[in-house]
Design an enzyme around this catalytic site. Structure first.
Site, PDB file in Angstrom:
ATOM      1  N   THR A 120      30.581 -26.321 -12.619  1.00  0.00           N
ATOM      2  CA  THR A 120      31.131 -25.346 -13.630  1.00  0.00           C
ATOM      3  C   THR A 120      31.551 -26.135 -14.717  1.00  0.00           C
ATOM      4  O   THR A 120      32.455 -26.915 -14.713  1.00  0.00           O
ATOM      5  CB  THR A 120      31.915 -24.347 -13.089  1.00  0.00           C
ATOM      6  OG1 THR A 120      32.570 -23.506 -13.872  1.00  0.00           O
ATOM      7  CG2 THR A 120      33.151 -25.231 -12.455  1.00  0.00           C
ATOM      8  N   GLU A 121      31.287 -25.621 -16.114  1.00  0.00           N
ATOM      9  CA  GLU A 121      31.551 -26.472 -17.186  1.00  0.00           C
ATOM     10  C   GLU A 121      33.125 -26.320 -17.592  1.00  0.00           C
ATOM     11  O   GLU A 121      33.453 -27.408 -18.485  1.00  0.00           O
ATOM     12  CB  GLU A 121      30.655 -25.789 -18.434  1.00  0.00           C
ATOM     13  CG  GLU A 121      31.038 -24.460 -18.775  1.00  0.00           C
ATOM     14  CD  GLU A 121      30.099 -23.344 -18.145  1.00  0.00           C
ATOM     15  OE1 GLU A 121      29.502 -23.490 -17.024  1.00  0.00           O
ATOM     16  OE2 GLU A 121      29.732 -22.437 -19.156  1.00  0.00           O
TER      17      GLU A 121
END
Lengths: 212, 220, 212, 220
Positions: free
Chosen positions: C50-51
């Protein structure tokens, strides 16, 4: 510190140490600058950076303290102080390049009247070039202090109008500490701070660099 | 893909003739000694080695150089009191050298790992190491344009790994390892200890497993 | 998976999940792509990124698992799996931009025959622009999979010769999964992989994009 | 200089009219809520706010915007279901907006902290967000030149600090904090707990104390 004789290397280190503000983050270059650590006041809160990835470097490691995973930039075993931190090389040089260190102290072959620094190569045709972190340090800290003898063994001044040795960095030196005089260097030129065993006139006569 | 745990000899089979190999370590701290030994045994040649130094004494990188496997060294500081192997090869014209300031060396590998095409660095401006390079003044300061350094393979040394490939390091032995791990197509890490997945706190992972392809356990 | 009817969103997610290699590092975009996680095989070893700074993201957090310090890119509470790691935003996007993720899965308004992606703005004159991480994701992963309906509500195809909406990224989409067909896109053009409840001829008749 | 421990109100006195303020957080995770509240009370205006979003609901950044203190927002994602304060100001032409892709936003602040003059990013090539920007093809790939984003002040939220200013974070609340800490002249961190020097393992420090100027303890 005043002196009517040229300073010893220990006295130079003591003078430099006294000029480091309390709480400053400081990188000490390999060689003579390393001695400055011995003269930092206890409780000064000065934090030492070593470019191989550490803030909060302590004194040299001895005996059982020696840990091959904990060295300074000169690859000598050192210790860790409370409040230290470790980081990788890109982060360490980002810290320097980004101007976060207050002071970096380096040796030099030559310093110019504009604050140019030459300390990585004598330009000898058969020399193997090797720069390490010198160029990064030269441009990285808020202030660069240089420690060197003012005159070479042949008597030639090492504070010069223009460096004849290959540059490490341009217009980066802000203070120059030598055995016989200390200087401040800024955009206006060279300013004499103190002399040790040499008169101002003699200094002016022996240097090709004007100073105030 | 998550990392595989192998022996050093198997790990370095990833290295092919002509490859660029990133080699971690600053002095002996963080030096992947057993991986270098395995690489010497493996036999790949015509290599470009990217490392902070160019070998000490007669072992490790120096032995790789002495075996004639290295075409070029990219480093910040080749010349040391005990770098006689490199010194001899260099003076004999048998090895190429690219000297890169230490911070640019680290940042160029970081750029490779981070997908940055090039970056303007203030380091080396006005020095011989910037000669021939593009320069630009930005906001009144001079910069030199520097390009990424990518490795085909990275050989690094870390402290602890889990079986996925998450790595932690010890003290200043961290140095180039985390950066090189991001900059190579294949990253091989020798570690003192391999633990089970879940045994490393996610908050303290320094090199996430995504960057690590092969793990070699070398107990200290 | 074959089907003689258009796929449900769940079936699309199942097909995408089946195309993710075991052990892959994958970023699932906000919205429909999130559903792919539900169809990953147990033991596939797929690791979710997840960025906002995490590898090893687990399923949505429920009840006591909810921790405001642990969310996905959609700001929904999630969980942590064994082998996870946390990192800051610059490191997280370096991981993407550097091409280290195997697959990124995104929704789209339009995909072009060259793999151009438009998924951040409809270009409406009064719209407030907002891109988030979409442009970074589009160019970051080794492969970008897009999930969308093939035709808009008005029947217009969303696989187009040229995107009319503002681009997110150029030539970045490698697979296109829709309710009625799936495609591979490469430098040679668009390749039909499968159809669901539509004939190849009907597809060709309704699209302005040639495919093999 | 090492960090000082102060109250939120005293900490934010560093902010002056016209400043660029970097504000951490991704949604509520890592949002320095108490520092923003103190900034509203402090009263500095004409601010440029750099943050991932442009405020939610009626508190925090949204309240700062509603108070008319913000001239410009630099962010990746202003438009959200509950960003009515920003939306209203924007549509009324009362606030400037620079939309930056999230990774470029992080990298531009990283560049500011790391002394990089500019860098070539592949993100946004060929999109409206690259219009008017310098582009270059390097090794066959197109890039856009991006410049650093510097802050006068950074307001971040971390988990634990020691009295020197070394910081750790919790889970995905880490997000922009470590990057913003490097990119501002003055970095102010609100933390859940301040511990004695030596009580944080040097291996797990995420933000070294050199980047932190003021600490505000806000127990959870």
């Amino acid at each position: 510190m005043s002196s009517d004789k040229p300073l010893t290397r220990q006295q130079m280190a003591e003078i430099v140490a006294a000029d480091i503000p309390d709480g400053a983050y400081v990188n000490l270059g390999i060689g003579q600058p390393t001695m400055v650590a011995d003269y930092l006041k206890p409780g000064s809160g000065v934090v030492l950076h070593t470019e191989n990835g550490m803030l909060g470097m302590g004194p040299p490691a001895v005996g059982d303290q020696i840990d091959p995973d904990l060295t300074n930039a000169g690859k000598q075993p050192v210790t860790e102080l409370p409040g230290a931190s470790y980081f990788h090389h890109a982060d360490s040089f980002a810290m320097m390049r980004g101007g976060h260190l207050d002071v970096c102290i380096m040796g030099a072959f030559q310093v110019s009247a504009r604050g140019d620094l030459a300390n990585w190569s004598t330009g000898a045709p058969d020399a193997i070039p090797a720069v390490g972190g010198a160029m990064d340090l030269a441009i990285g800290a808020k202030q660069v202090f240089v420690m060197m003898s003012l005159f070479a063994k042949d008597g030639k001044p090492k504070l010069v109008p223009d460096c004849t040795y290959p540059l490490t960095g341009k217009a980066c030196v802000s203070r120059l500490y030598t055995d016989v005089a200390s200087f401040r260097i800024d955009a206006d030129g060279v300013h004499l701070l103190d002399t040790y065993g040499i008169s101002r006139d003699e200094l002016a006569a022996r240097l090709d660099v004007p100073f105030t | 893909m998550t990392a595989t745990v192998v022996k050093a000899g198997e790990a370095v089979e990833a290295v092919k003739d002509g490859d660029t190999v990133l080699v971690g370590g600053f002095g002996m701290a963080g030096m992947p000694v057993q991986l270098i030994d395995a690489l010497i045994e493996h036999g790949a040649g015509d290599l470009t080695i990217v490392s902070n130094n160019a070998g000490n004494g007669d072992t490790g990188l120096a032995a790789l150089l002495a075996a004639g496997r290295v075409r070029k060294v990219v480093c910040s500081f080749p010349r040391q009191s005990d770098s006689w192997v490199f010194d001899g090869l260099y003076r004999a014209g048998k090895i190429e050298l690219e000297v890169v300031p230490q911070g640019n060396l680290a940042e160029r590998m970081r750029a490779a790992g981070a997908g940055i095409g090039a970056f303007f660095s203030p380091t080396a401006v006005g020095t011989p190491l910037a000669e021939g390079k593009e320069t630009r003044t930005i906001d009144g300061r001079e910069y030199v344009l520097e390009y990424p350094i990518r490795g085909d393979v990275a050989l690094i040394s870390a402290f602890r790994a889990d079986r996925m490939g998450n790595l932690t390091y010890r003290k200043t032995a961290r140095n180039f390892g985390p950066v090189m791990a991001t900059a190579a197509t294949v990253t091989i890490a020798q570690v003192s200890e391999i633990v089970e997945i879940g045994d490393i706190d996610p908050e303290v992972v320094v090199t996430p497993a995504i960057y690590v392809d092969r793990l070699v356990e070398v107990p200290r």
